[in-house]
Design an enzyme around this catalytic site. Structure first.
Site, PDB file in Angstrom:
ATOM      1  CB  ALA A 110      16.607 -14.526 -19.828  1.00 37.46           C
ATOM      2  CE  LYS A 111       9.388 -16.606 -22.990  1.00 37.14           C
ATOM      3  NZ  LYS A 111       8.509 -15.914 -22.049  1.00 37.14           N
TER       4      LYS A 111
END
Ligand code: GLU
Length: 422
Positions: A110-111
């Site tokens: 994720a980011k």
């Protein structure tokens, strides 16, 4: 053959997609699985107002992209930078999926990010922005769902505000909602320096594989934030001479080696005008990248090694401490010129690996010594390096393609056994 003709070097998502397609072309994986794991699983965009200290208000854009959750909770940092947009966050989220798979830790990728200019913001503005952003994305984060961490322009203090904000809404303290926190609220020993330490471990492995003795060799480091700063320190402890380092406003260079302890973190060029001065001359970021040296470590932002400068890179080894510093065009040129590139998803995986140790410690409520952290980090990084290196040798592909092949295989296997719902 993958066609790079129409590829836009400025767009990290296109860069990711090319890396993925290239590696996938060497693998025998079902098309539906490749389709599923190439693209983000979930994207969350938010707009929220921030009141600045002078009373004016601006509407900010923030994002959290969960690229993949097949091997475990989504995992990845939050960055504050003017260049943040949905496409960049998508690419960075995907890099996290492959990074966690390369080192074989039980996470997806994720980011997150907020488009803002933290250089011109006060601490209290950054705190208010952090708390509101976390509240906005709170429906999709959590210790078993998606665990943020530091990235560009975020640090342990920002993580502490995230723990506090999330815990207030939950009604009890939840240290496991982020990693990279201060030790006094459940952070792990060794996390702050882990990305740099892991990067140096992979450089040591690369030197060994290439029959190079690091003692007395030279290095150049672009970016002097958390990662670049500690990488310079660890390399100089190994006897490597650091010729040049830089921040966003330019760098410092000394052909005989810099005194790393005399340089301020973030903007080392400020030391040039400090009283007493230092033995160094100023150098632009562009000239620094092309200096003759044994090791080049890009430790800042995406796309710094590209079509325009790849032919002028003189380093023998590039250790990608940053995410996405090399464009696919540059990859080919560097490969043809005999430069050994340790790809980002391997070279900078030490950070998320110690994040994983932190999360394990939070879950077990049992804390490790720094020695245990570093020893376990070393064994994970050296195992991953060896596995990628073996694929590189066996399939005669560059180290990036090899790393992606390893990662894609692992994520694809998880999809294959999990199947499709419903
Ligand atoms: N932001 C770091 C990275 O890009 C660390 C992520 C984490 O620890 O979750 O790898």
């Amino acid at each position: 053959m993958i066609d790079k003709k129409d590829y836009d070097e400025k767009r990290p998502l296109e860069m990711h997609n090319l890396h993925f397609d290239l590696a996938a072309s060497h693998l025998d994986i079902e098309d539906w699985i490749l389709d599923k794991i190439k693209h983000p699983r979930r994207e969350f965009s938010v707009k929220f107002p921030l009141r600045f200290d002078d009373g004016h208000t601006e509407l900010l854009s923030g994002y959290r992209v969960q690229h993949n959750t097949l091997r475990g909770p989504a995992k990845g940092g939050i960055r504050y930078h003017p260049s943040v947009d949905l496409d960049e966050v998508r690419a960075l989220a995907a890099f996290m999926t492959w990074k966690c798979a390369v080192v074989d830790i039980p996470y997806g990728g994720a980011k997150g990010g907020v488009q803002c200019n933290p250089d011109s913001m006060s601490q209290s503005e950054i705190e208010r922005m952090t708390r509101r952003f976390i509240w906005e994305i709170s429906p999709i984060i959590g210790p078993e769902k998606d665990i943020p961490a530091p990235d560009v322009n975020t640090n342990p203090q920002v993580m502490a505000w995230i723990v506090d904000t999330y815990s207030v809404f939950k009604g009890y303290t939840c240290p496991g909602v982020v990693t990279g926190k201060p030790e006094c609220i459940g952070g792990s020993k060794g996390r702050l320096k882990a990305t740099a330490r892991g990067c140096v471990y992979t450089l040591q492995e690369a030197a060994r594989a290439l029959g190079m003795d690091l003692d007395g060799k030279t290095a150049v480091i672009q970016g002097f934030g958390n990662v670049g700063y500690y990488t310079a320190h660890f390399l100089s402890e190994l006897g490597v001479k650091i010729l040049a380092v830089s921040g966003s406003k330019g760098g410092v260079y000394n052909a005989n080696g810099l005194d790393i302890d005399a340089l301020p973190q973030y903007e080392p060029a400020l030391a040039l005008n400090a009283p007493g001065g230092i033995e160094a001359e100023s150098i632009s970021n562009e000239d620094l990248l092309c200096l003759p040296c044994d090791i080049l470590v890009p430790a800042a932002l995406e796309g710094v090694l590209n079509k325009a400068n790849a032919n002028r890179i003189q380093a023998k080894i590039v250790g990608e401490a940053a995410n996405g510093p090399t464009s696919p065009f540059a990859d080919d040129i560097l490969h043809d010129n005999g430069v050994f590139v340790i790809p980002d998803i391997l070279a900078n995986a030490g950070g998320v690996t110690v994040s994983y140790f932190e999360w394990v410690q939070n879950t077990q409520k049992l804390f490790w010594t720094e020695e245990d952290v570093n020893k376990t980090l070393w064994s994970i990084m050296s195992r991953a390096f060896q596995q990628v290196y073996d694929i590189h040798r066996k399939h005669k592909v560059n180290m990036r393609v090899a790393a992606y092949m390893l990662a894609i295989e692992r994520v694809a296997e998880a999809k294959r056994v999990r199947g499709i719902f419903p």
